[in-house]
Design an enzyme around this catalytic site. Structure first.
Site, short mmCIF file in Angstrom:
data_model
loop_
_atom_site.label_atom_id
_atom_site.label_comp_id
_atom_site.label_asym_id
_atom_site.label_seq_id
_atom_site.Cartn_x
_atom_site.Cartn_y
_atom_site.Cartn_z
CE LYS A 1 -3.48 2.46 2.66
NZ LYS A 1 -4.47 2.35 3.75
NE ARG B 1 -5.74 9.71 3.58
CZ ARG B 1 -4.47 9.98 3.30
NH1 ARG B 1 -4.08 11.24 3.23
NH2 ARG B 1 -3.61 9.01 3.10
CE LYS C 1 -3.64 8.02 6.80
NZ LYS C 1 -4.81 7.11 6.69
CE LYS D 1 -6.00 1.95 -0.34
NZ LYS D 1 -6.41 1.96 1.04
CE1 TYR E 1 -14.94 3.19 -2.12
CE2 TYR E 1 -13.13 3.66 -3.63
CZ TYR E 1 -13.60 3.44 -2.35
OH TYR E 1 -12.72 3.47 -1.30
C1 PBG Z 1 -6.85 3.67 5.61
C2 PBG Z 1 -7.38 3.40 4.24
C3 PBG Z 1 -7.30 4.29 3.19
C4 PBG Z 1 -7.94 3.69 2.11
C5 PBG Z 1 -8.40 2.45 2.53
N1 PBG Z 1 -8.04 2.28 3.85
C6 PBG Z 1 -6.77 5.66 3.12
C7 PBG Z 1 -5.48 5.96 3.72
O1 PBG Z 1 -4.60 5.13 3.84
O2 PBG Z 1 -5.35 7.13 4.12
C8 PBG Z 1 -8.08 4.36 0.78
C9 PBG Z 1 -9.09 3.81 -0.13
C10 PBG Z 1 -9.48 4.74 -1.21
O3 PBG Z 1 -8.89 5.83 -1.42
O4 PBG Z 1 -10.43 4.40 -1.91
N2 PBG Z 1 -6.74 2.62 6.47
#
Ligand code: PBG
Length: 330
Positions: A200, A210, A223, A254, A319
């Protein structure tokens, strides 16, 4: 008109008719390849998300309808994300461990309504922390790995107890897959699957998510101290190898489209089910392009989804899952 250099070889021959194109297609896409992420609202109203046109947060009372919709569309798995009310967010993310929190109520609603549809839950603390980070922070706002893993492990068991079929840790702490796997085995949940967000990346494509889980305004800093650097690919392979060794059943990459090279390498190297998360910013880009007249929404969408399959994905979180499933069955 110029003559081809090798006139007997005509690559276009198989492309001329639709039946022939179908016959030679190397990759297929079906509703069974789709995972539908759903946001859960804490109130009674459906809440549209402005930065994700066409996506809403659903009250728990309507999660059952969404699960039935997934079943009727042939979508095998839904993934649930809560928008925790602000007054329940805290420094220690205690609400993540409440067996009656929003996500647990939503899991029960989905499983009651459509037991045949798989339910995946997100293990990470960002929907529960007052600062929007995925873990427990120290005085310098650094996310503490081992302290966080301890909470994540308890969070995973709470979700498994509520009926989740797949636990999906998205936090990027080290060692969490091993800890969660051990805890699942130790609590009678040996058949619960783990889909690790293995690679990720610290991405600019997460903005609308968010908004959806209410952490955008809260997040201090970024992050990058735990999510991966987009410059790195070999490191992603190490992350994936570790999560597999620690007991993951599936691995995820991701975001999706900007990381097709990673998906392909993971598929080739590990021969494990690999999934892509076509994230919120990717959804928003497709919708924005279509709204601006730059392309046909459905065609753009289906091209991205087949690209994930071609790269080696077993499936895609998107989505657009219900939209794609309707296109596939129409
Ligand atoms: C956080 C999380 C995120 C997403 C899924 N789980 C965002 C992040 O890491 O700040 C993002 C998914 C998306 O943008 O569709 N645990």
């Amino acid at each position: 008109m110029s003559t081809p250099a090798f006139p007997d070889i005509r690559m276009r021959r198989t492309r001329v008719a639709p039946w022939s194109r179908r016959l030679v297609a190397e990759t297929t896409l079906s509703a069974a390849d789709l995972i539908w992420p759903l946001f859960v609202a804490s109130g009674d109203a459906v809440e549209p998300i402005a930065s994700l046109p066409g996506v809403s947060r659903w009250p728990v009372a309507q999660i059952g309808d969404r699960a039935r919709e997934a079943r009727d569309l042939g979508i095998p798995l839904i993934a649930l994300f809560p928008n925790t009310p602000g007054d329940l967010r805290s420094i220690d993310a205690g609400e993540a461990l409440n067996p009656d929190n929003l996500i647990c109520c939503a899991v029960r609603a989905a499983k009651d309504a459509a037991p045949d549809v798989g339910v995946m839950t997100d293990v990470a603390l960002d929907p529960y922390t007052a600062h929007g980070h995925d873990g427990i922070i120290d005085a310098a706002d650094c996310v503490l790995n081992d302290e966080t893993v301890e909470v994540l492990t308890r969070q995973a068991i709470v979700q498994a107890d509520a009926g989740a079929d797949i636990i999906a840790p998205s936090d990027m702490m080290d060692g969490r897959i091993a800890a969660i796997r051990k805890a699942l085995e130790g609590s009678g949940h040996c058949d619960i699957q783990i889909m690790a967000y293995a690679a990720k990346y610290a991405s600019a494509f997460y903005g609308p998510f968010r908004d959806a889980v209410g952490s955008r305004g809260l997040l201090k800093g970024d992050k990058k101290g735990y999510q991966m650097d987009p410059a790195n690919a070999l490191e992603a392979l190490r992350e994936v190898a570790l999560d597999i060794a620690e007991g993951a059943d599936h691995v995820m990459v991701k975001p999706g489209l900007p990381y097709l090279d990673i998906i392909h390498r993971v598929h080739e190297r590990f021969g494990m089910p690999v999934f892509a998360y076509q994230v919120s910013g990717e959804y928003a880009m497709i919708e924005a392009a279509a709204a601006a007249g730059a392309g046909d929404r459905d065609a753009l969408l289906m091209e991205t989804l087949i690209a994930f399959k071609r790269a080696g994905c077993s499936g895609v979180l998107t989505y657009h899952a219900p939209v794609a499933a309707r296109i596939l069955t129409s």
